[in-house]
Write a protein that holds these residues in place. Structure first.
Motif, PDB file in Angstrom:
ATOM      1  N   TYR A   1       0.837  -1.198   0.000  1.00  0.00           N
ATOM      2  CA  TYR A   1       0.000   0.000   0.000  1.00  0.00           C
ATOM      3  C   TYR A   1       0.867   1.242   0.000  1.00  0.00           C
ATOM      4  O   TYR A   1       1.903   1.282   0.658  1.00  0.00           O
ATOM      5  CB  TYR A   1      -0.922   0.020   1.229  1.00  0.00           C
ATOM      6  N   ASP A   2       0.428   2.273  -0.729  1.00  0.00           N
ATOM      7  CA  ASP A   2       1.149   3.542  -0.686  1.00  0.00           C
ATOM      8  C   ASP A   2       0.673   4.351   0.526  1.00  0.00           C
ATOM      9  O   ASP A   2      -0.160   3.882   1.311  1.00  0.00           O
ATOM     10  CB  ASP A   2       1.006   4.321  -2.000  1.00  0.00           C
ATOM     11  N   GLN A   3       1.167   5.568   0.675  1.00  0.00           N
ATOM     12  CA  GLN A   3       0.828   6.391   1.837  1.00  0.00           C
ATOM     13  C   GLN A   3      -0.647   6.770   1.898  1.00  0.00           C
ATOM     14  O   GLN A   3      -1.158   7.128   2.955  1.00  0.00           O
ATOM     15  CB  GLN A   3       1.687   7.666   1.848  1.00  0.00           C
ATOM     16  N   ASP A   4      -1.352   6.673   0.762  1.00  0.00           N
ATOM     17  CA  ASP A   4      -2.776   6.984   0.722  1.00  0.00           C
ATOM     18  C   ASP A   4      -3.649   5.750   0.881  1.00  0.00           C
ATOM     19  O   ASP A   4      -4.873   5.819   0.740  1.00  0.00           O
ATOM     20  CB  ASP A   4      -3.129   7.694  -0.586  1.00  0.00           C
ATOM     21  N   GLY A   5      -3.022   4.594   1.132  1.00  0.00           N
ATOM     22  CA  GLY A   5      -3.776   3.363   1.312  1.00  0.00           C
ATOM     23  C   GLY A   5      -4.224   2.726   0.016  1.00  0.00           C
ATOM     24  O   GLY A   5      -5.147   1.915  -0.003  1.00  0.00           O
ATOM     25  N   ILE A   6      -3.550   3.074  -1.074  1.00  0.00           N
ATOM     26  CA  ILE A   6      -3.881   2.524  -2.386  1.00  0.00           C
ATOM     27  C   ILE A   6      -2.932   1.367  -2.694  1.00  0.00           C
ATOM     28  O   ILE A   6      -1.715   1.486  -2.548  1.00  0.00           O
ATOM     29  CB  ILE A   6      -3.750   3.593  -3.495  1.00  0.00           C
TER      30      ILE A   6
ATOM     31  N   ARG B   1      -7.977  -3.977  -0.947  1.00  0.00           N
ATOM     32  CA  ARG B   1      -8.613  -3.004  -0.059  1.00  0.00           C
ATOM     33  C   ARG B   1      -8.276  -3.355   1.384  1.00  0.00           C
ATOM     34  O   ARG B   1      -8.087  -4.517   1.725  1.00  0.00           O
ATOM     35  CB  ARG B   1     -10.129  -3.018  -0.236  1.00  0.00           C
TER      36      ARG B   1
ATOM     37  N   LYS C   1      -4.294   8.230  11.051  1.00  0.00           N
ATOM     38  CA  LYS C   1      -3.945   7.517   9.813  1.00  0.00           C
ATOM     39  C   LYS C   1      -5.134   6.726   9.285  1.00  0.00           C
ATOM     40  O   LYS C   1      -5.467   6.797   8.099  1.00  0.00           O
ATOM     41  CB  LYS C   1      -2.753   6.591  10.072  1.00  0.00           C
TER      42      LYS C   1
ATOM     43  N   ARG D   1      -7.796   8.959   7.846  1.00  0.00           N
ATOM     44  CA  ARG D   1      -7.392   9.482   6.541  1.00  0.00           C
ATOM     45  C   ARG D   1      -7.541   8.406   5.462  1.00  0.00           C
ATOM     46  O   ARG D   1      -8.029   8.666   4.353  1.00  0.00           O
ATOM     47  CB  ARG D   1      -5.949   9.974   6.581  1.00  0.00           C
ATOM     48  N   LEU D   2      -7.159   7.168   5.787  1.00  0.00           N
ATOM     49  CA  LEU D   2      -7.288   6.067   4.825  1.00  0.00           C
ATOM     50  C   LEU D   2      -8.758   5.804   4.488  1.00  0.00           C
ATOM     51  O   LEU D   2      -9.086   5.537   3.333  1.00  0.00           O
ATOM     52  CB  LEU D   2      -6.637   4.795   5.368  1.00  0.00           C
TER      53      LEU D   2
ATOM     54  N   ARG E   1     -11.177   8.023   4.522  1.00  0.00           N
ATOM     55  CA  ARG E   1     -11.630   9.123   3.666  1.00  0.00           C
ATOM     56  C   ARG E   1     -11.146   8.948   2.228  1.00  0.00           C
ATOM     57  O   ARG E   1     -11.852   9.316   1.283  1.00  0.00           O
ATOM     58  CB  ARG E   1     -11.149  10.467   4.198  1.00  0.00           C
ATOM     59  N   GLU E   2      -9.934   8.448   2.062  1.00  0.00           N
ATOM     60  CA  GLU E   2      -9.382   8.251   0.705  1.00  0.00           C
ATOM     61  C   GLU E   2     -10.175   7.199  -0.016  1.00  0.00           C
ATOM     62  O   GLU E   2     -10.303   7.149  -1.170  1.00  0.00           O
ATOM     63  CB  GLU E   2      -7.914   7.836   0.768  1.00  0.00           C
TER      64      GLU E   2
END
Length: 76
Positions: free
Chosen positions: A38-43, A49, A69, A72-73, A75-76
């Motif tokens: 996963y990247d910093q945005d949870g992608i 998922r 964290k 934020r994940l 919300r993304e």
């Protein structure tokens, strides 16, 4: 329950990674997310998922950072 709660939802279609009992261990959680790809945005490049279960905070060293964290994940 009609499923409208943002904290309770059906599992997403496709592959998921279930992470439980983080207990305020932000560094361990971030290391695990990176290990899973996963990247910093949870992608995830593989389209996976994240699903969090159990205690996000409790006795660990940085519960506020874990909560920030995960929020934020989500919300993304």
């Amino acid at each position: 329950m009609d499923g409208s709660s943002p904290l309770v939802a059906r599992l997403p279609d496709g592959p998921v990674d279930i992470i439980g009992d983080v207990h305020g261990e932000i560094e361990v959680m971030e290391s695990l997310l990176a290990h899973l790809g996963y990247d910093q945005d949870g992608i995830s490049a593989d389209g996976r998922r994240l699903v969090f279960l159990g205690d996000l905070m409790d006795r660990g060293p940085d519960s506020p950072a874990v909560i920030d964290k995960v929020m934020r994940l989500v919300r993304e």
